[in-house]
Design a protein around this motif. Structure first.
Motif, mmCIF file in Angstrom:
data_model
loop_
_atom_site.group_PDB
_atom_site.id
_atom_site.type_symbol
_atom_site.label_atom_id
_atom_site.label_comp_id
_atom_site.label_asym_id
_atom_site.label_seq_id
_atom_site.Cartn_x
_atom_site.Cartn_y
_atom_site.Cartn_z
ATOM 1 N N ASP A 44 -55.174 -40.713 25.358
ATOM 2 C CA ASP A 44 -56.090 -41.248 24.329
ATOM 3 C C ASP A 44 -55.588 -42.599 23.826
ATOM 4 O O ASP A 44 -54.371 -42.821 23.690
ATOM 5 N N GLY A 45 -56.522 -43.498 23.568
ATOM 6 C CA GLY A 45 -56.178 -44.822 23.065
ATOM 7 C C GLY A 45 -56.969 -45.900 23.768
ATOM 8 O O GLY A 45 -57.907 -45.616 24.535
ATOM 9 N N LYS A 46 -56.590 -47.168 23.501
ATOM 10 C CA LYS A 46 -57.249 -48.315 24.123
ATOM 11 C C LYS A 46 -56.329 -48.895 25.187
ATOM 12 O O LYS A 46 -55.144 -49.138 24.937
ATOM 13 N N HIS A 47 -56.894 -49.135 26.370
ATOM 14 C CA HIS A 47 -56.099 -49.613 27.504
ATOM 15 C C HIS A 47 -56.771 -50.845 28.108
ATOM 16 O O HIS A 47 -57.976 -50.857 28.351
ATOM 17 N N SER A 48 -55.998 -51.874 28.328
ATOM 18 C CA SER A 48 -56.534 -53.148 28.814
ATOM 19 C C SER A 48 -57.023 -53.072 30.262
ATOM 20 O O SER A 48 -56.328 -52.561 31.135
ATOM 21 N N VAL A 49 -58.231 -53.606 30.466
ATOM 22 C CA VAL A 49 -58.807 -53.688 31.807
ATOM 23 C C VAL A 49 -58.832 -55.141 32.264
ATOM 24 O O VAL A 49 -58.730 -55.446 33.446
#
Length: 390
Positions: A14-19
């Motif tokens: 869970d969380g924000k991950h850079s694309v």
């Protein structure tokens, strides 16, 4: 923030991950969504591109790049699906003409207009001034500049009419915004058109109805008396009762209370919208006039139950008197006479069927002051005939 790859896209916590630039994969439990982050006017915003289960990393990056290019050109980010929906909506959206005419019917119904002329006036002004410019345009395509194209030619020369047109357009567009057919009301005044057009109050020139002085009326009374025809009768009755032609012309015999010498104007003809009849005390002269009229139907001022046009009275009055006086002007003559002869303002205003005082005052002042007005209307009739030689 972990870098998203094809191998780990479904394994990240869970969380924000850079694309990529401005692009993240937001993971919440089983939900994995690509989100484009950007700023407009200093405000940070986010745009969902869709689920990782439905679009690939490369597709998400490609869409993000299109958004970045669009932002550099001043365009808000829109997904392919949103663009498709918008195009379909524009194709199906009604034109201004179709929507406006239907909406005027709805407004008339909601407001329960009692007078058919209100609806007719809306149709007339919209057809005359708005349809030539806006008629074939889709609602979503109408902008402030289009409204200015309607209003600019008449704003300075016909400001009262132009102001009405603007107000009616604002009402129509408010329905379109509520219906989801427009994002913004382009006919709004405050913060919108007020930046482009002069204020109506500084453009309009108040034009009062041409009114005779009492002395002039006294000198012209033989134009109406003896009241030997319907035109003379209705003009004289309107003068003696200080009424509007919209109240006097359609008067019926069953509105006259002979015993109490009162004419009751029905609620539907009251301009002030009160839900009960307005009682008008009848002077001796007004009663004598009514008694001299032959009954040919339910209407007092008719021939074989057919009413004449109240609007034709203006032309006939000018022809009979050789003046520019109007029917409505006689109400001003009455009001001036009342002010000069010590009639209390509240009594004079009630004689004219005007609302008096604030809402609080009206709530407590419920009497129509009939007997006080009876004395005033008799004095008025005596003044009107004061110089009549017979």
């Amino acid at each position: 923030m972990a870098k998203v790859t094809v191998k780990n896209v479904f394994k990240l916590p869970d969380g924000k991950h850079s694309v990529g630039p401005n692009l993240n994969l937001v993971v919440r439990g089983n939900s994995r969504t690509y989100v484009f982050r950007y700023s407009v006017d200093g405000k940070r915003k986010e745009k969902s591109l869709g689920s990782a289960e439905k679009i690939s990393i490369s597709q998400a990056r490609e869409q993000a790049e299109k958004f970045r290019v669009g932002l550099s050109e001043g365009h808000a980010p829109k997904t392919n699906k949103e663009v498709l929906v918008e195009n379909v909506r524009k194709e199906e959206a009604p034109t201004f003409e179709a929507y406006a005419l239907k909406t005027i019917d709805k407004i008339a119904s909601v407001r329960m207009w009692k007078n058919a002329k209100h609806k007719a006036q809306w149709f007339s002004t919209v057809k005359t001034y708005a349809l030539p410019v806006l008629g074939k345009k889709k609602l979503a395509d109408i902008k402030k500049q289009d409204i200015l194209e309607v209003l600019n030619p008449i704003w300075l020369t016909k400001n009262e009419t132009a102001s009405r047109v603007r107000g009616r357009l604002e009402n129509i567009f408010s329905y379109a915004v509520s219906d989801g057919l427009m994002e913004f009301n382009p006919a709004l005044w405050r913060g919108n058109l007020d930046r482009e057009l002069p204020p109506p109050g500084k453009v309009q020139k108040t034009e009062h109805h041409e009114a005779m002085s009492l002395e002039e009326l006294q000198g012209k009374i033989d134009c109406f008396y003896p009241a030997i025809n319907r035109t003379r009768q209705v003009i004289l009755f309107t003068i003696l009762t200080a009424s509007r032609v919209g109240e006097s012309v359609p008067a019926k015999w069953d509105e006259i209370d002979w015993d109490n010498k009162v004419w009751s104007v029905p609620a539907e003809r009251r301009k002030d919208g009160k839900p009960y009849p307005h009682r008008v005390p009848l002077s001796t002269q007004a009663v004598e006039l009514l008694e001299s009229i032959e009954r040919t139907g339910e209407y007092i001022f008719s021939i074989k139950d057919t009413l004449g046009s109240r609007y034709s009275l203006a032309v006939l009055l000018k022809r009979m008197t050789g003046s520019q006086a109007t029917m409505h002007g006689f109400r001003s003559t009455f009001r001036d006479w009342a002010a000069e002869n010590g009639v209390p303002d509240i009594v004079a205003e009630k004689c004219l069927m005007h609302s008096t005082g604030s809402a609080v005052v009206q709530a407590y002042q419920r009497s129509d002051l009939l007997e006080q007005r009876r004395e005033v209307m008799q004095r008025w009739a005596d003044a009107v005939f004061a110089k009549f030689a017979g």
